[in-house]
Scaffold this motif. Structure first.
Motif, PDB file in Angstrom:
ATOM      1  N   SER A   1       0.868  -0.960   0.068  1.00  0.00           N
ATOM      2  CA  SER A   1       0.089   0.025  -0.103  1.00  0.00           C
ATOM      3  C   SER A   1       1.072   1.106  -0.053  1.00  0.00           C
ATOM      4  O   SER A   1       0.782   2.082  -0.608  1.00  0.00           O
ATOM      5  CB  SER A   1      -0.805  -0.048   1.217  1.00  0.00           C
ATOM      6  N   LEU A   2       1.777   0.920   0.594  1.00  0.00           N
ATOM      7  CA  LEU A   2       2.858   1.864   0.659  1.00  0.00           C
ATOM      8  C   LEU A   2       3.894   1.532  -0.316  1.00  0.00           C
ATOM      9  O   LEU A   2       4.641   2.114  -0.185  1.00  0.00           O
ATOM     10  CB  LEU A   2       3.119   1.736   2.242  1.00  0.00           C
ATOM     11  N   LEU A   3       3.257   0.781  -0.973  1.00  0.00           N
ATOM     12  CA  LEU A   3       4.020   0.497  -2.249  1.00  0.00           C
ATOM     13  C   LEU A   3       3.801   1.873  -2.891  1.00  0.00           C
ATOM     14  O   LEU A   3       4.781   2.554  -3.530  1.00  0.00           O
ATOM     15  CB  LEU A   3       3.567  -0.358  -2.750  1.00  0.00           C
ATOM     16  N   LEU A   4       2.856   1.924  -2.990  1.00  0.00           N
ATOM     17  CA  LEU A   4       2.733   3.193  -3.566  1.00  0.00           C
ATOM     18  C   LEU A   4       2.463   4.170  -2.849  1.00  0.00           C
ATOM     19  O   LEU A   4       2.445   5.169  -3.540  1.00  0.00           O
ATOM     20  CB  LEU A   4       1.690   2.970  -4.191  1.00  0.00           C
ATOM     21  N   PHE A   5       2.680   3.850  -1.917  1.00  0.00           N
ATOM     22  CA  PHE A   5       2.742   4.833  -0.912  1.00  0.00           C
ATOM     23  C   PHE A   5       3.973   5.242  -1.432  1.00  0.00           C
ATOM     24  O   PHE A   5       4.360   5.842  -1.259  1.00  0.00           O
ATOM     25  CB  PHE A   5       2.714   4.145  -0.100  1.00  0.00           C
ATOM     26  N   SER A   6       3.807   4.897  -1.641  1.00  0.00           N
ATOM     27  CA  SER A   6       4.353   4.324  -2.365  1.00  0.00           C
ATOM     28  C   SER A   6       4.312   4.914  -3.702  1.00  0.00           C
ATOM     29  O   SER A   6       4.563   5.589  -3.930  1.00  0.00           O
ATOM     30  CB  SER A   6       3.413   3.551  -2.062  1.00  0.00           C
TER      31      SER A   6
ATOM     32  N   TYR B   1      -6.072   3.263  -6.208  1.00  0.00           N
ATOM     33  CA  TYR B   1      -6.086   2.717  -7.728  1.00  0.00           C
ATOM     34  C   TYR B   1      -5.433   1.563  -8.126  1.00  0.00           C
ATOM     35  O   TYR B   1      -6.098   0.698  -9.034  1.00  0.00           O
ATOM     36  CB  TYR B   1      -5.639   3.921  -8.531  1.00  0.00           C
ATOM     37  N   ILE B   2      -4.368   1.042  -7.584  1.00  0.00           N
ATOM     38  CA  ILE B   2      -3.752  -0.045  -7.855  1.00  0.00           C
ATOM     39  C   ILE B   2      -4.456  -1.293  -7.475  1.00  0.00           C
ATOM     40  O   ILE B   2      -4.732  -2.134  -8.261  1.00  0.00           O
ATOM     41  CB  ILE B   2      -2.365  -0.185  -7.292  1.00  0.00           C
ATOM     42  N   ARG B   3      -5.092  -1.243  -6.172  1.00  0.00           N
ATOM     43  CA  ARG B   3      -6.161  -2.193  -5.763  1.00  0.00           C
ATOM     44  C   ARG B   3      -7.179  -2.549  -6.699  1.00  0.00           C
ATOM     45  O   ARG B   3      -7.489  -3.541  -7.241  1.00  0.00           O
ATOM     46  CB  ARG B   3      -6.571  -1.997  -4.595  1.00  0.00           C
ATOM     47  N   ALA B   4      -7.834  -1.216  -7.267  1.00  0.00           N
ATOM     48  CA  ALA B   4      -9.134  -1.687  -8.137  1.00  0.00           C
ATOM     49  C   ALA B   4      -8.542  -1.773  -9.572  1.00  0.00           C
ATOM     50  O   ALA B   4      -9.383  -2.448 -10.301  1.00  0.00           O
ATOM     51  CB  ALA B   4      -9.666  -0.053  -8.401  1.00  0.00           C
ATOM     52  N   ASN B   5      -7.296  -1.418 -10.109  1.00  0.00           N
ATOM     53  CA  ASN B   5      -7.301  -1.519 -11.571  1.00  0.00           C
ATOM     54  C   ASN B   5      -5.923  -2.310 -11.997  1.00  0.00           C
ATOM     55  O   ASN B   5      -5.586  -2.713 -13.038  1.00  0.00           O
ATOM     56  CB  ASN B   5      -6.809  -0.042 -12.121  1.00  0.00           C
ATOM     57  N   GLU B   6      -5.003  -2.591 -10.811  1.00  0.00           N
ATOM     58  CA  GLU B   6      -3.961  -3.424 -10.895  1.00  0.00           C
ATOM     59  C   GLU B   6      -3.578  -4.548 -10.129  1.00  0.00           C
ATOM     60  O   GLU B   6      -2.702  -4.743  -9.159  1.00  0.00           O
ATOM     61  CB  GLU B   6      -2.594  -2.508 -11.311  1.00  0.00           C
ATOM     62  N   LYS B   7      -4.792  -5.301 -10.048  1.00  0.00           N
ATOM     63  CA  LYS B   7      -4.865  -6.323  -8.907  1.00  0.00           C
ATOM     64  C   LYS B   7      -3.843  -7.404  -8.852  1.00  0.00           C
ATOM     65  O   LYS B   7      -3.497  -7.472  -7.690  1.00  0.00           O
ATOM     66  CB  LYS B   7      -6.189  -7.164  -8.991  1.00  0.00           C
ATOM     67  N   GLU B   8      -3.319  -7.691  -9.953  1.00  0.00           N
ATOM     68  CA  GLU B   8      -2.324  -8.828  -9.876  1.00  0.00           C
ATOM     69  C   GLU B   8      -0.958  -8.057  -9.418  1.00  0.00           C
ATOM     70  O   GLU B   8      -0.068  -8.761  -8.648  1.00  0.00           O
ATOM     71  CB  GLU B   8      -2.048  -9.227 -11.295  1.00  0.00           C
ATOM     72  N   SER B   9      -0.604  -6.847  -9.713  1.00  0.00           N
ATOM     73  CA  SER B   9       0.640  -6.204  -9.154  1.00  0.00           C
ATOM     74  C   SER B   9       0.202  -5.895  -7.615  1.00  0.00           C
ATOM     75  O   SER B   9       1.286  -6.003  -6.983  1.00  0.00           O
ATOM     76  CB  SER B   9       0.739  -4.765  -9.939  1.00  0.00           C
ATOM     77  N   TRP B  10      -0.827  -5.594  -7.354  1.00  0.00           N
ATOM     78  CA  TRP B  10      -1.084  -5.409  -5.795  1.00  0.00           C
ATOM     79  C   TRP B  10      -0.659  -6.652  -5.071  1.00  0.00           C
ATOM     80  O   TRP B  10      -0.287  -6.597  -3.949  1.00  0.00           O
ATOM     81  CB  TRP B  10      -2.610  -4.847  -5.649  1.00  0.00           C
ATOM     82  N   GLU B  11      -1.062  -7.758  -5.447  1.00  0.00           N
ATOM     83  CA  GLU B  11      -0.921  -8.865  -4.944  1.00  0.00           C
ATOM     84  C   GLU B  11       0.544  -9.343  -4.903  1.00  0.00           C
ATOM     85  O   GLU B  11       0.999  -9.622  -3.586  1.00  0.00           O
ATOM     86  CB  GLU B  11      -1.447 -10.301  -5.704  1.00  0.00           C
TER      87      GLU B  11
END
Length: 124
Positions: free
Chosen positions: A3-8, A90-100
Motif C-alpha cells: 500500500s505503501l508501495l505506492l505509497f508508495s 487505484y492499484i487495488r482497483a485497476n492493477e490487482k495482480e501487481s497489488w498482490e
C-alpha cells in the motif's frame, strides 16, 4: 502490502529525512498524470517489484515502502499521505495482480496489514 508501495508509488517518492519526516523533494509530482498513463504506472510498479529500472524518484520510493507500511506513513508529508492513499486505491482497483505481488514482496506474512489498512481508511 505495498500500500505503501505506492505509497508508495507515489508517495511517491520519499526520502528519509533525519528520521523524522521523509523529504518533500518529490511532492510536486503529478500523481494523476502517472495513474492515467499506463506506461508510466507500469514503469513505477516494475521498479518497486525489482522487475525494471528505476527513476531517482522510484528508487527513493522503494527504499521507504516497508517503513511507511510499518509506521502508518508517520514520516510522510500530507501530500505523501494523500498520494499514497490515492495510488494504493487505484492499484487495488485497476492493477490487482501487481497489488498482490507488492503485498507478497513487502508484507508476505501480513504483519503490517492492520496498520496500513487503518492508514488507508483514514482521511488524513
Amino acid at each position: 502490502m505495498n500500500s505503501l508501495l505506492l505509497f508508495s508509488l507515489l508517495t511517491l517518492f520519499v526520502v528519509a529525512f533525519a528520521n523524522e519526516q521523509y523529504t518533500d523533494r518529490y511532492d510536486n509530482i503529478n500523481i494523476d498524470e502517472i495513474l492515467s498513463n499506463k506506461r508510466l504506472l507500469t514503469s513505477y510498479i516494475k521498479c518497486i517489484l525489482d522487475k525494471g529500472r528505476c527513476t531517482p524518484e522510484g528508487k527513493e520510493l522503494k527504499l521507504h515502502i516497508k517503513d511507511g507500511m510499518q509506521n502508518s506513513c508517520s514520516k510522510c508529508t500530507d501530500f505523501q499521505k494523500n498520494g499514497a492513499r490515492k495510488v494504493v486505491k487505484y492499484i487495488r482497483a485497476n492493477e490487482k495482480e501487481s497489488w498482490e505481488e507488492m503485498k507478497k514482496k513487502y508484507d508476505p506474512k501480513d504483519e503490517y496489514k492492520e496498520k496500513y489498512e487503518a492508514f488507508l481508511a483514514a482521511d488524513n
